[in-house]
Scaffold this active site. Sequence first.
Site, mmCIF file in Angstrom:
data_model
loop_
_atom_site.group_PDB
_atom_site.id
_atom_site.type_symbol
_atom_site.label_atom_id
_atom_site.label_comp_id
_atom_site.label_asym_id
_atom_site.label_seq_id
_atom_site.Cartn_x
_atom_site.Cartn_y
_atom_site.Cartn_z
ATOM 1 N N HIS A 33 194.715 -0.839 24.903
ATOM 2 C CA HIS A 33 194.522 0.696 24.439
ATOM 3 C C HIS A 33 195.740 1.078 23.700
ATOM 4 O O HIS A 33 196.861 0.249 24.030
ATOM 5 C CB HIS A 33 194.385 1.636 25.898
ATOM 6 N N ALA A 82 192.511 3.234 31.462
ATOM 7 C CA ALA A 82 192.839 2.037 32.314
ATOM 8 C C ALA A 82 192.761 0.792 31.263
ATOM 9 O O ALA A 82 191.892 0.673 30.804
ATOM 10 C CB ALA A 82 191.708 2.082 33.476
ATOM 11 N N LYS A 109 176.759 -8.120 31.803
ATOM 12 C CA LYS A 109 177.913 -7.488 32.350
ATOM 13 C C LYS A 109 177.358 -6.250 33.336
ATOM 14 O O LYS A 109 176.665 -5.398 32.501
ATOM 15 C CB LYS A 109 178.999 -7.131 31.623
ATOM 16 N N ASP A 159 191.091 -10.298 31.863
ATOM 17 C CA ASP A 159 190.610 -8.715 31.669
ATOM 18 C C ASP A 159 191.799 -7.996 30.734
ATOM 19 O O ASP A 159 192.108 -6.947 31.107
ATOM 20 C CB ASP A 159 190.709 -7.900 33.021
ATOM 21 N N LEU A 210 191.692 -1.023 36.191
ATOM 22 C CA LEU A 210 190.538 -0.664 37.095
ATOM 23 C C LEU A 210 189.947 -2.022 37.336
ATOM 24 O O LEU A 210 189.642 -2.713 36.369
ATOM 25 C CB LEU A 210 189.574 0.218 36.681
ATOM 26 N N ARG A 270 188.006 -5.431 21.798
ATOM 27 C CA ARG A 270 187.702 -4.343 20.950
ATOM 28 C C ARG A 270 187.106 -4.498 19.613
ATOM 29 O O ARG A 270 186.405 -5.541 19.627
ATOM 30 C CB ARG A 270 188.910 -3.352 20.828
ATOM 31 N N ASN A 321 181.931 -3.845 26.392
ATOM 32 C CA ASN A 321 181.746 -2.214 26.682
ATOM 33 C C ASN A 321 182.576 -1.553 25.433
ATOM 34 O O ASN A 321 183.472 -0.892 25.583
ATOM 35 C CB ASN A 321 182.731 -2.025 27.945
ATOM 36 N N HIS A 370 181.432 -5.913 37.619
ATOM 37 C CA HIS A 370 182.678 -5.008 37.763
ATOM 38 C C HIS A 370 182.274 -4.316 39.142
ATOM 39 O O HIS A 370 181.386 -3.444 39.307
ATOM 40 C CB HIS A 370 182.877 -3.834 36.673
ATOM 41 N N HIS A 392 187.649 -9.790 38.081
ATOM 42 C CA HIS A 392 188.926 -9.309 38.297
ATOM 43 C C HIS A 392 189.178 -8.928 39.795
ATOM 44 O O HIS A 392 189.096 -7.655 39.944
ATOM 45 C CB HIS A 392 189.150 -8.005 37.464
ATOM 46 N N HIS A 426 187.322 -13.687 30.866
ATOM 47 C CA HIS A 426 187.111 -12.022 30.992
ATOM 48 C C HIS A 426 187.986 -11.510 30.087
ATOM 49 O O HIS A 426 189.240 -11.355 30.144
ATOM 50 C CB HIS A 426 187.348 -11.694 32.359
ATOM 51 N N HIS A 448 188.822 -8.226 26.828
ATOM 52 C CA HIS A 448 188.299 -7.147 26.030
ATOM 53 C C HIS A 448 189.068 -7.258 24.694
ATOM 54 O O HIS A 448 190.284 -7.420 24.589
ATOM 55 C CB HIS A 448 188.679 -5.709 26.493
HETATM 56 O O1 DOR Z 1 191.418 -1.533 33.411
HETATM 57 C C1 DOR Z 1 190.379 -1.653 32.807
HETATM 58 N N1 DOR Z 1 190.108 -1.505 31.421
HETATM 59 N N2 DOR Z 1 189.204 -1.929 33.402
HETATM 60 C C2 DOR Z 1 188.061 -2.014 33.242
HETATM 61 O O2 DOR Z 1 187.044 -2.384 33.756
HETATM 62 C C3 DOR Z 1 187.884 -1.665 31.384
HETATM 63 C C4 DOR Z 1 188.872 -2.194 30.803
HETATM 64 C C5 DOR Z 1 188.753 -1.454 29.301
HETATM 65 O O3 DOR Z 1 187.916 -1.996 28.840
HETATM 66 O O4 DOR Z 1 189.633 -0.920 29.057
HETATM 67 ZN ZN ZN Z 2 187.307 -6.040 32.161
#
Ligand code: DOR
Ligand code: ZN
Length: 347
Positions: free
Chosen positions: A254, A266, A98, A250, A222, A16, A40, A135, A177, A12, A14
Site C-alpha cells: 500500500h 492492512a 480465493k 502475502d 490481516l 495490484r 482482490n 482467508h 497466512h 500467496h 498481491h
Molecule cells: O494485510 C492484508 N493485506 N491482508 C489481506 O488479507 C489483504 C491484503 C491486501 O490486499 O492489502
Molecule cells: Zn493476502
Amino acid sequence: MELSIIKPDDMHLHVRDGSSMQSVIAHTAAQFGRAIIMPNLSPPVTTVEAALAYRERILNALNKDVNFSPLMTLYLTDSTQVSEIKKVAVSEHVKALKLYPAGATTNSSAGVTDIEKVYGVLETMQEHQVPLLVHGEALSDENGHAVDVFDREKMFIDKTLYPLIRRFPKLKIVFEHITTQEAVQFVNAAGENVSATITPQHLMYDRNAIFKGGIRPHFYCLPILKRKKHQLALIDAATSGNKNFFLGTDSAPHSRTSKENACGCAGIYSAHAALEFYADVFEQANALDKLEGFASIFGAQFYGLEENDEYITLRKEPWHVPEVYDFGSEVVIPFHAGETMQWKVAL
Ligand code: DOR
Ligand code: ZN
C-alpha cells in the site's frame, strides 16, 4: 556462508495493477519462479477471462528475459457459477479460487456472505481438485456477535473450517497466512489435502511490534500479528519439514500515505527481500536445511507442479534495506525499511 536451493515459489502474493504493479513485480520475479497472484483487485477478478487478461498485464510489466510465471486465481463470490469452476479446472494458468469472507480484509466486500451459498461450487471444486484458498477470519460468531480481532482466525477454524472439511473431505484447501497455534493444529489434524502458507511477518514478530514505542502502521496486516506463543508455533511448523506448510509471503503493498493514515490499510510489503527474511528465520531456528522444502518443493507439490529447474543462491552478506521503494506515483515502505539484513540473494 552460502546456500543454494531450488528456485522458490511465492504461493500467496498481491501485486495490484497498473503503475503500482509495474513498480513491485520485478522484486518477486527476481527471486521466485512463480507466484500465486491474489484476485482482490477493485473490481475483483472473478472470471477466467479477467484472470488471463490480468496475467498478460503482469507479464507485460516484466523484462522479456525474466523467467517468471504468474499463477492466477479467481475471487469467489456468492454468485460464482459452476461453469466458471469447470473453466478453471482445464485452464493452464488459473490455478485456484480465493475465499474472502465478506468484509474480512482489503477489497473483500464482494466476498462470500455465507459459506453455504457456495457449497454447490465447492462440490465441483472438490470433484475437479481445484484448490480453495482461504482467508480464515470470522467477523462474527454463531450467534451473530462480533469477534475480537485477535480471535477471528480461531473462530473461523471452529465455525467454518471444521464443518467444511467434514462436508468436503477431498477438497484441496490452502489455509492462507496462518497466524495461530490453533491453525497449526488444524492443519496437522486435517488430511493431506489441507495445507497452509506462512508469511515472513508472522514468523518474525508478535503483536507487540505493532505498538513498540508508538503505533506502527507498517506492522499492521490481516490477519493481525498474534501473541509470542503463536509466533513460536508458526516457526516450529515452518521449520518442521512437514510438507503441508509452505511459503506464501502475502506481500501486500500500500502507498505510504494510505498506511500512515488515521485509518491505515492492512498489508506489509515484503517482496523486495522475501527469501532473505525466511532465511533469517530458518537460520535462527537452526533449520536452514529445511528452507528448500518450505520455499521450493512443498508448494509446487501441493499445486501439482514440477519444481523450478533453476537454482538460487543466498549469501550471508549484511546489507541495508532501503527506506522506500517507488510505488506508482507514490512510495511504499518496505518490511524492515532502513534495517540491516544478514542474508542476500545473489542475483
Ligand atoms: O494485510 C492484508 N493485506 N491482508 C489481506 O488479507 C489483504 C491484503 C491486501 O490486499 O492489502
Ligand atoms: Zn493476502
